[in-house]
Scaffold this active site. Structure first.
Site, PDB file in Angstrom:
ATOM      1  N   LYS A  20       6.789  14.145  46.003  1.00 23.21           N
ATOM      2  CA  LYS A  20       8.068  13.460  46.248  1.00 23.21           C
ATOM      3  C   LYS A  20       8.681  13.713  47.625  1.00 23.21           C
ATOM      4  CE  LYS A  20       8.541  11.078  43.551  1.00 23.21           C
ATOM      5  NZ  LYS A  20       7.579   9.932  43.443  1.00 23.21           N
ATOM      6  N   HIS A  67      -1.582  16.971  47.193  1.00 23.85           N
ATOM      7  CA  HIS A  67      -0.366  17.774  46.990  1.00 23.85           C
ATOM      8  C   HIS A  67      -0.721  19.262  46.859  1.00 23.85           C
ATOM      9  CE1 HIS A  67       2.175  14.344  46.670  1.00 23.85           C
ATOM     10  NE2 HIS A  67       1.922  14.014  45.427  1.00 23.85           N
ATOM     11  N   SER A  92      14.217  13.822  43.045  1.00 29.37           N
ATOM     12  CA  SER A  92      13.212  12.776  43.044  1.00 29.37           C
ATOM     13  C   SER A  92      12.105  13.094  42.031  1.00 29.37           C
ATOM     14  CB  SER A  92      12.622  12.632  44.455  1.00 29.37           C
ATOM     15  OG  SER A  92      11.737  11.543  44.511  1.00 29.37           O
TER      16      SER A  92
HETATM   17  P1  A3P Z   1      13.639   9.108  45.937  1.00 29.89           P
HETATM   18  O1  A3P Z   1      13.195   9.348  44.528  1.00 29.89           O
HETATM   19  O2  A3P Z   1      14.596  10.162  46.413  1.00 29.89           O
HETATM   20  O3  A3P Z   1      14.156   7.737  46.179  1.00 29.89           O
HETATM   21  P2  A3P Z   1       6.324  10.384  47.292  1.00 29.89           P
HETATM   22  O4  A3P Z   1       5.765   9.172  47.918  1.00 29.89           O
HETATM   23  O5  A3P Z   1       5.945  11.658  47.968  1.00 29.89           O
HETATM   24  O6  A3P Z   1       6.088  10.390  45.815  1.00 29.89           O
HETATM   25  O7  A3P Z   1       7.898  10.338  47.517  1.00 29.89           O
HETATM   26  C1  A3P Z   1       8.702   9.385  46.858  1.00 29.89           C
HETATM   27  C2  A3P Z   1      10.077   9.435  47.450  1.00 29.89           C
HETATM   28  O8  A3P Z   1      10.037   8.838  48.766  1.00 29.89           O
HETATM   29  C3  A3P Z   1      11.095   8.633  46.649  1.00 29.89           C
HETATM   30  O9  A3P Z   1      12.344   9.281  46.874  1.00 29.89           O
HETATM   31  C4  A3P Z   1      10.996   7.293  47.331  1.00 29.89           C
HETATM   32  O10 A3P Z   1      12.097   6.453  47.122  1.00 29.89           O
HETATM   33  C5  A3P Z   1      10.924   7.741  48.795  1.00 29.89           C
HETATM   34  N1  A3P Z   1      10.408   6.699  49.694  1.00 29.89           N
HETATM   35  C6  A3P Z   1       9.345   5.904  49.522  1.00 29.89           C
HETATM   36  N2  A3P Z   1       9.203   5.044  50.549  1.00 29.89           N
HETATM   37  C7  A3P Z   1      10.225   5.307  51.398  1.00 29.89           C
HETATM   38  C8  A3P Z   1      10.642   4.754  52.654  1.00 29.89           C
HETATM   39  N3  A3P Z   1       9.988   3.753  53.215  1.00 29.89           N
HETATM   40  N4  A3P Z   1      11.741   5.282  53.234  1.00 29.89           N
HETATM   41  C9  A3P Z   1      12.415   6.290  52.673  1.00 29.89           C
HETATM   42  N5  A3P Z   1      12.078   6.861  51.487  1.00 29.89           N
HETATM   43  C10 A3P Z   1      10.985   6.375  50.864  1.00 29.89           C
END
Ligand code: A3P
Length: 296
Positions: free
Chosen positions: A48, A109, A139
């Site tokens: 996340k 991860h 998240s």
């Molecule tokens: P939130 O749950 O806080 O919105 P991962 O890809 O490591 O699983 O992380 C997911 C998190 O990154 C989520 O956070 C998601 O919304 C956010 N995320 C994904 N794409 C993004 C972008 N283009 N800009 C900012 N945050 C992004």
């Protein structure tokens, strides 16, 4: 039906003190012995922290800003998720990685001490992305509610304690960010922060371009900034995980592209919870030079 039942209450098992899904732990020898190549690029993160976002940026850079090419497949098929193990006929990360022609971009991860040693031996480039603990926790909590392949997070109060204790898949956030931070200068590691990417995507994307030894025009750079913004990625089915069946990820519970903003933790933690968290945080992070911003 059986496949789905298998996912609904995923069993977990520790490997070297790190919680994994049982399937990952059963496959651990193969994962540990994965053969990396010198031209592999690895995107490493704690869950996340902005993995998918970074994957999209990297893919756009590698494809010189060609949006069509970046929509050739789902994020998870473009970049094998190294340790992720699923029951056949679903594709596990190792199978995808071993089938993929080079140069490959891979996702993990794993905490630093559990990275397959061939990555160090082959000197593969690594991009590590870190995100502040409280936003990561929030998240991860919502993701654990909607992703049926992860253990049930329980209540918010329960989850805060589970996270602090590091009893989540891939282990302790604290050990993860510190562990990768400690080795960043000994290898080809670009260590980035989610908050910096949000604050100034242009600056951070340029760091990645340089790290990848690519040369892109201002026009392509602007295209990448636009295409990888939260609002655009949220609507991109090849990046937002909506092509998975809802029995695996239920976006009606919480969308994968949820908020995409630093500071959402303030909408979740009570003042007392936050103070308690900070006190524990100081103890766990004492002695490390790494600093995080919890808002921008
Ligand atoms: P939130 O749950 O806080 O919105 P991962 O890809 O490591 O699983 O992380 C997911 C998190 O990154 C989520 O956070 C998601 O919304 C956010 N995320 C994904 N794409 C993004 C972008 N283009 N800009 C900012 N945050 C992004």
């Amino acid at each position: 039906l059986h496949l789905e039942e298998h996912h609904l209450q995923p069993e977990t098992k520790e490997v070297n003190g790190i919680l994994m899904s049982k399937m990952m732990s059963d496959n651990w020898d193969k994962i540990w012995n994965f053969q990396a190549k010198p031209d592999d690029l690895l995107i490493a993160t704690y869950a996340k922290a902005g993995t998918t976002w970074t994957q999209e940026i990297v893919d756009m850079i590698q494809n010189d800003g060609d949006v069509q090419k970046c929509q050739r497949a789902n994020t998870f098929d473009r970049h094998p998720f190294l340790e992720w193990t699923l029951p056949p006929p679903l594709n596990s990360g190792l199978d995808l990685a071993n089938k993929m022609p080079s140069p490959r971009t891979l996702k993990t991860h794993l905490p630093v001490q559990m990275l397959p040693p061939s990555f160090w031996k082959e000197k593969s480039k690594i991009i590590y992305v870190a995100r502040n603990a409280k936003d990561c926790l929030v998240s991860y909590y919502h993701f654990s509610r909607m992703n049926k392949m992860l253990p049930d997070p329980g209540t918010w109060e329960e989850y805060v304690e589970t996270f602090k204790a590091g009893k989540v898949l891939w282990g302790s956030w604290y050990d993860h960010v510190k562990g990768w931070w400690d080795v960043k200068d000994q290898h080809q590691i670009l260590y980035l922060f989610y908050e910096d990417m949000k604050e100034d995507p242009k600056r951070e994307i340029e760091k990645i371009v340089k790290f990848l030894e690519k040369d892109i025009s201002e026009e392509v750079l602007n295209k990448i900034i636009y295409h990888t913004s939260f609002d655009i990625m949220k609507q991109n089915p090849m990046a937002n995980y909506t092509t998975l069946p809802s029995s695996l990820m239920d976006h009606s519970i919480s969308p994968f592209m949820r908020k995409g903003m630093p500071g959402d933790w303030k909408n979740h933690f009570t003042v007392a919870q936050s103070e308690d968290f900070d006190e524990d945080y100081r103890k766990k992070m004492a002695g490390s030079t790494i600093t995080f911003r919890t808002e921008i």
